[in-house]
Design an enzyme around this catalytic site. Sequence first.
Site, PDB file in Angstrom:
ATOM      1  N   GLY A  51      78.864  29.861  12.853  1.00  0.00           N
ATOM      2  CA  GLY A  51      77.853  30.784  12.311  1.00  0.00           C
ATOM      3  C   GLY A  51      78.347  31.770  11.275  1.00  0.00           C
ATOM      4  CG  ASP A 107      76.693  34.073  13.819  1.00  0.00           C
ATOM      5  OD1 ASP A 107      77.212  34.599  14.829  1.00  0.00           O
ATOM      6  OD2 ASP A 107      76.122  32.964  13.859  1.00  0.00           O
ATOM      7  CG  ASP A 110      71.635  37.088  21.563  1.00  0.00           C
ATOM      8  OD1 ASP A 110      70.895  38.032  21.884  1.00  0.00           O
ATOM      9  OD2 ASP A 110      71.347  35.908  21.815  1.00  0.00           O
ATOM     10  CE  LYS A 138      68.931  37.617  18.152  1.00  0.00           C
ATOM     11  NZ  LYS A 138      68.663  36.435  18.990  1.00  0.00           N
ATOM     12  CG  PHE A 159      66.316  31.954  17.755  1.00  0.00           C
ATOM     13  CD1 PHE A 159      67.494  31.985  18.502  1.00  0.00           C
ATOM     14  CD2 PHE A 159      66.163  30.967  16.794  1.00  0.00           C
ATOM     15  CE1 PHE A 159      68.490  31.041  18.290  1.00  0.00           C
ATOM     16  CE2 PHE A 159      67.152  30.017  16.581  1.00  0.00           C
ATOM     17  CZ  PHE A 159      68.316  30.058  17.330  1.00  0.00           C
ATOM     18  CB  VAL A 160      67.116  35.473  12.939  1.00  0.00           C
ATOM     19  CG1 VAL A 160      66.102  36.578  13.188  1.00  0.00           C
ATOM     20  CG2 VAL A 160      68.507  35.891  13.434  1.00  0.00           C
ATOM     21  CG  ASP A 166      72.958  26.842  14.716  1.00  0.00           C
ATOM     22  OD1 ASP A 166      73.482  27.903  15.100  1.00  0.00           O
ATOM     23  OD2 ASP A 166      72.794  25.853  15.461  1.00  0.00           O
ATOM     24  NE  ARG A 172      75.719  25.778  11.651  1.00  0.00           N
ATOM     25  CZ  ARG A 172      75.831  26.485  12.767  1.00  0.00           C
ATOM     26  NH1 ARG A 172      75.778  27.798  12.725  1.00  0.00           N
ATOM     27  NH2 ARG A 172      75.999  25.893  13.935  1.00  0.00           N
TER      28      ARG A 172
HETATM   29  P1  IMP Z   1      76.314  36.041  22.247  1.00  0.00           P
HETATM   30  O1  IMP Z   1      77.586  35.511  22.804  1.00  0.00           O
HETATM   31  O2  IMP Z   1      75.148  35.917  23.164  1.00  0.00           O
HETATM   32  O3  IMP Z   1      76.439  37.453  21.654  1.00  0.00           O
HETATM   33  O4  IMP Z   1      75.882  35.077  21.085  1.00  0.00           O
HETATM   34  C1  IMP Z   1      76.576  34.956  19.962  1.00  0.00           C
HETATM   35  C2  IMP Z   1      76.345  33.609  19.329  1.00  0.00           C
HETATM   36  O5  IMP Z   1      75.074  33.021  19.677  1.00  0.00           O
HETATM   37  C3  IMP Z   1      76.317  33.813  17.845  1.00  0.00           C
HETATM   38  O6  IMP Z   1      77.606  33.606  17.289  1.00  0.00           O
HETATM   39  C4  IMP Z   1      75.318  32.780  17.371  1.00  0.00           C
HETATM   40  O7  IMP Z   1      75.980  31.584  17.060  1.00  0.00           O
HETATM   41  C5  IMP Z   1      74.399  32.542  18.543  1.00  0.00           C
HETATM   42  N1  IMP Z   1      73.121  33.274  18.375  1.00  0.00           N
HETATM   43  C6  IMP Z   1      72.715  34.384  19.019  1.00  0.00           C
HETATM   44  N2  IMP Z   1      71.515  34.786  18.599  1.00  0.00           N
HETATM   45  C7  IMP Z   1      71.133  33.893  17.645  1.00  0.00           C
HETATM   46  C8  IMP Z   1      69.952  33.771  16.810  1.00  0.00           C
HETATM   47  O8  IMP Z   1      68.997  34.565  16.827  1.00  0.00           O
HETATM   48  N3  IMP Z   1      69.936  32.720  15.961  1.00  0.00           N
HETATM   49  C9  IMP Z   1      70.956  31.813  15.866  1.00  0.00           C
HETATM   50  N4  IMP Z   1      72.079  31.901  16.608  1.00  0.00           N
HETATM   51  C10 IMP Z   1      72.153  32.928  17.497  1.00  0.00           C
HETATM   52 MG    MG Z   2      78.042  31.144  16.579  1.00  0.00          MG
END
Ligand code: IMP
Ligand code: MG
Length: 185
Positions: A51, A107, A110, A138, A159-160, A166, A172
């Site tokens: 990402g 990227d 979340d 987020k 979700f973006v 992606d 992407r």
């Molecule tokens: P986390 O570990 O939940 O913080 O998620 C991080 C990873 O989830 C990011 O590096 C993204 O690849 C993916 N991700 C989280 N939210 C989104 C979204 O809204 N769109 C696309 N990918 C996301």
């Molecule tokens: Mg990622």
Amino acid sequence: MTMHQDIARVLIDSERIAARVAEMGREIAADITSQTQGNEAEVVLVPVLTGSIVFVADLIRHLPHKLRIGVVSVSSYPGRSRQSRGASMRGVLPDNLAGKHVLIIDDILDSGSTIRLLQEIIAEQQPATLRTCVFLRKERESARDINVDYVGFHIPDEFVVGYGLDYNDYYRNLPEIAILRPEAL
Ligand code: IMP
Ligand code: MG
């Protein structure tokens, strides 16, 4: 068939992205300059695949320092799933980060499990400094306690896609940050 027909709404257009990335580049460059003053400690950027590729490609062109890049791979959204299921490392970390100035680049933050995992694993290697940069963050209550040094944009919990992000590995290459039509999901 183009991907644009799947887009419901653009959240951040490419001009705003470019302006913000340039601004972040200036801030990070100034911090690297003050970190590395008077010592030889190396600077290593650690982008999280896949990402962060678009963001990191733009960001590094604003950094004039002599630095290295060591990518890492973390799975958190396996397959088509849009739910975070916790993170796990894939592949290897760049060699010995001890005594180095390390900047993790992702990227989006979340649930925070990806950043939390990487911060823990890298901290064990005892770098001179460890900072974290995400293009998007987020607004999630569960991730409030996660410490990130640089954030491009704070966005609502939606979700973006685009600018490296992606859905099912598509979108992407979209130059902006956008929300998909429900039919595309
Ligand atoms: P986390 O570990 O939940 O913080 O998620 C991080 C990873 O989830 C990011 O590096 C993204 O690849 C993916 N991700 C989280 N939210 C989104 C979204 O809204 N769109 C696309 N990918 C996301
Ligand atoms: Mg990622």
